[in-house]
Design an enzyme around this catalytic site. Sequence first.
Site, PDB file in Angstrom:
ATOM      1  N   LYS A  39     -12.289  -2.536  -5.922  1.00 45.85           N
ATOM      2  CA  LYS A  39     -11.630  -3.638  -5.202  1.00 45.85           C
ATOM      3  C   LYS A  39     -11.256  -3.212  -3.783  1.00 45.85           C
ATOM      4  CE  LYS A  39      -7.128  -2.458  -7.186  1.00 45.85           C
ATOM      5  NZ  LYS A  39      -6.277  -2.630  -8.376  1.00 45.85           N
ATOM      6  N   ARG A 124       3.758  -8.835 -14.356  1.00 40.49           N
ATOM      7  CA  ARG A 124       3.143  -9.261 -13.104  1.00 40.49           C
ATOM      8  C   ARG A 124       2.034 -10.256 -13.423  1.00 40.49           C
ATOM      9  NH1 ARG A 124      -0.411  -5.087  -9.498  1.00 40.49           N
ATOM     10  NH2 ARG A 124      -1.657  -5.199 -11.399  1.00 40.49           N
ATOM     11  N   TYR A 251       3.319   3.039  25.607  1.00 40.66           N
ATOM     12  CA  TYR A 251       4.284   1.932  25.616  1.00 40.66           C
ATOM     13  C   TYR A 251       5.712   2.447  25.523  1.00 40.66           C
ATOM     14  CZ  TYR A 251       0.613  -1.561  25.125  1.00 40.66           C
ATOM     15  OH  TYR A 251      -0.480  -2.364  25.341  1.00 40.66           O
ATOM     16  N   MET A 297      -2.775  -0.500  20.064  1.00 34.99           N
ATOM     17  CA  MET A 297      -3.631  -1.276  19.173  1.00 34.99           C
ATOM     18  C   MET A 297      -4.944  -0.549  18.884  1.00 34.99           C
ATOM     19  SD  MET A 297      -4.963  -5.194  19.572  1.00 34.99           S
ATOM     20  CE  MET A 297      -3.335  -5.882  19.720  1.00 34.99           C
TER      21      MET A 297
HETATM   22  C1  PLP Z   1      -6.202  -1.393  -9.188  1.00 33.71           C
HETATM   23  C2  PLP Z   1      -6.224  -1.449 -10.651  1.00 33.71           C
HETATM   24  C3  PLP Z   1      -6.648  -0.348 -11.422  1.00 33.71           C
HETATM   25  C4  PLP Z   1      -6.960   1.001 -10.825  1.00 33.71           C
HETATM   26  O1  PLP Z   1      -5.770   1.731 -10.613  1.00 33.71           O
HETATM   27  P1  PLP Z   1      -5.794   3.232 -10.075  1.00 33.71           P
HETATM   28  O2  PLP Z   1      -4.380   3.634 -10.110  1.00 33.71           O
HETATM   29  O3  PLP Z   1      -6.320   3.179  -8.680  1.00 33.71           O
HETATM   30  O4  PLP Z   1      -6.673   4.012 -10.973  1.00 33.71           O
HETATM   31  C5  PLP Z   1      -6.764  -0.522 -12.790  1.00 33.71           C
HETATM   32  N1  PLP Z   1      -6.459  -1.698 -13.374  1.00 33.71           N
HETATM   33  C6  PLP Z   1      -6.018  -2.756 -12.675  1.00 33.71           C
HETATM   34  C7  PLP Z   1      -5.690  -4.005 -13.391  1.00 33.71           C
HETATM   35  C8  PLP Z   1      -5.861  -2.665 -11.297  1.00 33.71           C
HETATM   36  O5  PLP Z   1      -5.411  -3.721 -10.606  1.00 33.71           O
END
Ligand code: PLP
Length: 342
Positions: A39, A124, A251, A297
């Site tokens: 992701k 969550r 800055y 930036m």
């Molecule tokens: C991001 C995520 C993971 C991976 O977690 P890590 O700590 O990076 O291994 C696993 N399961 C879910 C549901 C996540 O959102």
Amino acid sequence: MRYNNAMSHIEISQSNFLHNLNQIVLKTQSVEKVALVLKDNAYGHGLDIIARLAHTAGVKEAVVRNLAEARRISHLFDRILVLNDRPSTTPSERFSFAVNDLAALRSMPKGTPVELKIDTGMHRHGIRPEHIEEALETIAARSLKLIGVMSHYRGADEMGSDFFWQRKNFDRCCENIEKLGISGWRRHSCNSAALFRLERFDEDIARVGIAAYGCLRLPQPFDRPDLKPVMRLFADRLSSRRVTPSMGIGYGGEGRVSTATTVSTYDIGYGDGWLRGDARNPYRLPDGRAMIGRVSMDMFSLEGDDERVSLFDDAAEAARQFGTIAYDILVKLSPEIPRVLV
Ligand SMILES: *Cc1c(COP(=O)(O)O)cnc(C)c1O
């Protein structure tokens, strides 16, 4: 924004990634049980580059945030779990969708492969244990395919009993689903920290992110897995000048030097996703030099005139300096910074 001639880049170490994957497979016992979490641009490492590396190493399962990411890498994996998105039409057989609440279940198109996320204590996402039966009925009524039952830990990387409490809750939920005579689903609750914390991994897949990227940090009493950071960040010199202690640099004129010296600017700033931080407590590069003054930036200043400098060779160390976590440093880095495989 980036200058056209900017040369800042991210180095991705193939050997460190493969090393980490080996360490992970030692825990899961098989590469087939590794679901690599890709992701957010593969935690900033570059979705395509990491997906291809993983594919070459035999990883068959991927986890992404949304459908767009899933489509980009669909040719490289047997199955892709989408965490936070919903299909509008029946998707590819190879995509499955985490069910984050009952409402989501009611809007999935017929035939969608789903993985029931159980809220075992993080509160969550997920179905509360007392609603599992209702969820299963909805899955059957809507002709969805239950291919997985999953959960997520709120503190697998923290001391305390939360992890075991949640694990027990998850065990109980899985047993209840089995008792209802529903089978054919895979079970998965572990992220990186949970996988490395378990004495013996006994689930069908582990959803591993940060460990693969070499930035998992567990507190002292836990075994420290032997992992190597995959990413290094480099900036290139844009210009140099002589400055004296009376001159305020950048800055607010906040940057100062103690003797007359050469100061150069380098082509990374907060526009590239680098954290701006606090000039009064400046970031230190791996070579020990501190940034001078406020981060701009598109650039920062540093004493010396090296053509290229390394901003970090371990995102976890950079995170420590900023009082944040490695994930935060990694995912913010602009996708436009070239990723180079070494
Ligand atoms: C991001 C995520 C993971 C991976 O977690 P890590 O700590 O990076 O291994 C696993 N399961 C879910 C549901 C996540 O959102």
